[in-house]
Design a protein around this motif. Structure first.
Motif, short mmCIF file in Angstrom:
data_model
loop_
_atom_site.label_atom_id
_atom_site.label_comp_id
_atom_site.label_asym_id
_atom_site.label_seq_id
_atom_site.Cartn_x
_atom_site.Cartn_y
_atom_site.Cartn_z
N VAL A 1 6.15 -13.18 -1.64
CA VAL A 1 7.53 -13.53 -1.99
C VAL A 1 7.61 -13.87 -3.48
O VAL A 1 8.50 -13.38 -4.21
CB VAL A 1 8.02 -14.74 -1.13
CG1 VAL A 1 9.34 -15.28 -1.65
CG2 VAL A 1 8.14 -14.33 0.34
N ILE A 2 6.67 -14.68 -3.95
CA ILE A 2 6.65 -15.08 -5.37
C ILE A 2 6.49 -13.84 -6.25
O ILE A 2 7.17 -13.69 -7.28
CB ILE A 2 5.51 -16.11 -5.61
CG1 ILE A 2 5.87 -17.43 -4.93
CG2 ILE A 2 5.23 -16.31 -7.10
CD1 ILE A 2 4.71 -18.43 -4.80
N ILE B 1 2.74 -26.98 2.32
CA ILE B 1 2.01 -26.28 1.27
C ILE B 1 3.01 -25.79 0.23
O ILE B 1 3.95 -25.05 0.56
CB ILE B 1 1.18 -25.12 1.85
CG1 ILE B 1 0.05 -25.70 2.73
CG2 ILE B 1 0.61 -24.24 0.75
CD1 ILE B 1 -0.85 -24.67 3.38
N VAL B 2 2.83 -26.25 -1.01
CA VAL B 2 3.75 -25.85 -2.10
C VAL B 2 2.96 -25.17 -3.22
O VAL B 2 1.75 -25.39 -3.37
CB VAL B 2 4.53 -27.05 -2.68
CG1 VAL B 2 5.47 -27.65 -1.65
CG2 VAL B 2 3.60 -28.12 -3.25
N ILE C 1 9.85 -20.66 -15.19
CA ILE C 1 9.51 -19.85 -14.02
C ILE C 1 9.61 -20.69 -12.74
O ILE C 1 10.14 -20.23 -11.72
CB ILE C 1 8.11 -19.22 -14.17
CG1 ILE C 1 8.12 -18.23 -15.33
CG2 ILE C 1 7.66 -18.54 -12.88
CD1 ILE C 1 6.77 -17.65 -15.68
N TYR C 2 9.13 -21.92 -12.81
CA TYR C 2 9.20 -22.78 -11.61
C TYR C 2 10.65 -23.05 -11.22
O TYR C 2 10.99 -23.03 -10.04
CB TYR C 2 8.44 -24.09 -11.85
CG TYR C 2 7.00 -24.02 -11.38
CD1 TYR C 2 6.08 -23.21 -12.01
CD2 TYR C 2 6.58 -24.73 -10.26
CE1 TYR C 2 4.77 -23.12 -11.57
CE2 TYR C 2 5.28 -24.65 -9.81
CZ TYR C 2 4.37 -23.85 -10.47
OH TYR C 2 3.09 -23.76 -10.01
N SER D 1 15.00 -21.95 -7.46
CA SER D 1 16.36 -21.47 -7.20
C SER D 1 16.37 -20.33 -6.18
O SER D 1 17.39 -20.04 -5.56
CB SER D 1 17.05 -21.02 -8.49
OG SER D 1 16.58 -19.72 -8.86
N LYS D 2 15.22 -19.69 -5.99
CA LYS D 2 15.10 -18.61 -4.99
C LYS D 2 14.49 -19.14 -3.69
O LYS D 2 14.05 -18.36 -2.84
CB LYS D 2 14.22 -17.47 -5.53
CG LYS D 2 14.70 -16.88 -6.83
CD LYS D 2 15.86 -15.93 -6.60
CE LYS D 2 16.29 -15.32 -7.94
NZ LYS D 2 17.48 -14.50 -7.82
N GLY D 3 14.36 -20.45 -3.57
CA GLY D 3 13.90 -21.05 -2.31
C GLY D 3 12.39 -21.23 -2.19
O GLY D 3 11.89 -21.55 -1.11
#
Ligand code: ADP
Ligand code: UDP
Length: 236
Positions: free
Chosen positions: A154-155, A187-188, A54-55, A60-62
């Protein structure tokens, strides 16, 4: 290298890079603020593999995440971050504490996703909070709360589509964020995303494939997790 922290589901170890930690996924399972405990063979392996998949998909989607590298069956390397003590929960369908709190029947779909915050504190039972609590408690500024909400939406959008392709409905999930400590100060997304932290229902049958199998004593807990992994692998 040294054990930095042992939690309910994972251990964190230092590495020879001070900005990088090794995250080990354990077989232990807890629910209801650790009042219910058990151990499931291969849970660590399954959750590590699901989180990694998933990560990678999110990256890959930014979506910026703490992921650095895969290590082995049960370990990942991650960027060391300062975890924000705000847990972000996103809900697409009523379930769990939402249904309990407001009496909306489990399975009721929402027109728009609901994003909520809880205070990451086992001692206080991870209570529901809002932006004002976060500000007053020094957990996050208003701007950071808004940033967390936007990132979470977004996630959610990305994960809804990804799980749908796998025949799974993303009911709700919890995510954590952290501030990078390598000087970049961003922030990640951190921690894990797995059937421990998401509710996932089979789209066709409605069957629960996640930790609710453990919470509700439905049986076949690891069979559910293994099915999630297989579907994700087939899709990736
Ligand atoms: P808990 O602490 O709730 O028992 P875990 O057993 O999953 O949960 O422990 C993992 C801990 O590591 C969590 O508290 C989580 O916030 C923290 N964590 C996750 N990712 C990182 C990271 N990249 N850097 C530092 N801490 C992290
Ligand atoms: N969740 C989690 N850790 C927590 C609280 C919740 O991973 O400490 C996840 C949970 O698995 C579900 C979602 O967040 O997918 C929403 O959980 P809820 O608030 O309904 O609480 P619960 O039913 O776990 O009490």
């Amino acid at each position: 290298m040294g054990l930095l922290y042992e939690g309910k589901a994972k251990k964190l170890f230092t590495t020879d890079d001070s900005d990088v930690l090794r995250m080990e996924f354990k077989d232990e399972a807890t629910a209801f603020n650790a009042q219910k405990k058990s151990e499931f063979e291969d849970k660590g392996k399954l959750n590590k593999a699901i989180t990694l998949l998933i990560y990678k998909m999110l990256e890959s989607k930014g979506v910026g995440t703490h992921l650095v590298a895969d290590v082995d069956d049960i370990n990942l390397l991650v960027k060391k971050v300062d975890i924000l003590l705000v847990e972000v929960i996103v809900r697409n369908v009523a379930a769990g504490s939402f249904s309990k709190r407001v009496g909306v029947k489990e399975g009721t779909p929402f027109k728009q996703p609901i994003v909520e915050f809880s205070y990451k504190s086992d001692e206080h039972g991870d209570p529901l909070i809002n932006d004002d609590y976060a500000r007053e408690m020094g957990l996050a500024t208003y701007e950071e709360c808004e940033e967390l909400r936007q990132k979470a939406r977004v996630i959610n959008d990305v994960m809804i589509d990804f799980f749908k392709e796998c025949g799974l409905k993303l009911v709700d999930f919890k995510i954590e964020f952290g501030r990078t400590t390598d000087g970049s100060d961003i922030i990640v997304l951190a921690d894990e995303i797995s059937p421990d932290t998401c509710r996932l229902w089979d789209i066709e049958t409605g069957e629960k494939m996640d930790k609710d199998r453990f919470r509700e004593d439905l049986g076949g807990v690891m069979e559910g997790y293994a099915s999630v992994l297989k579907r994700l692998q087939d899709q990736a």
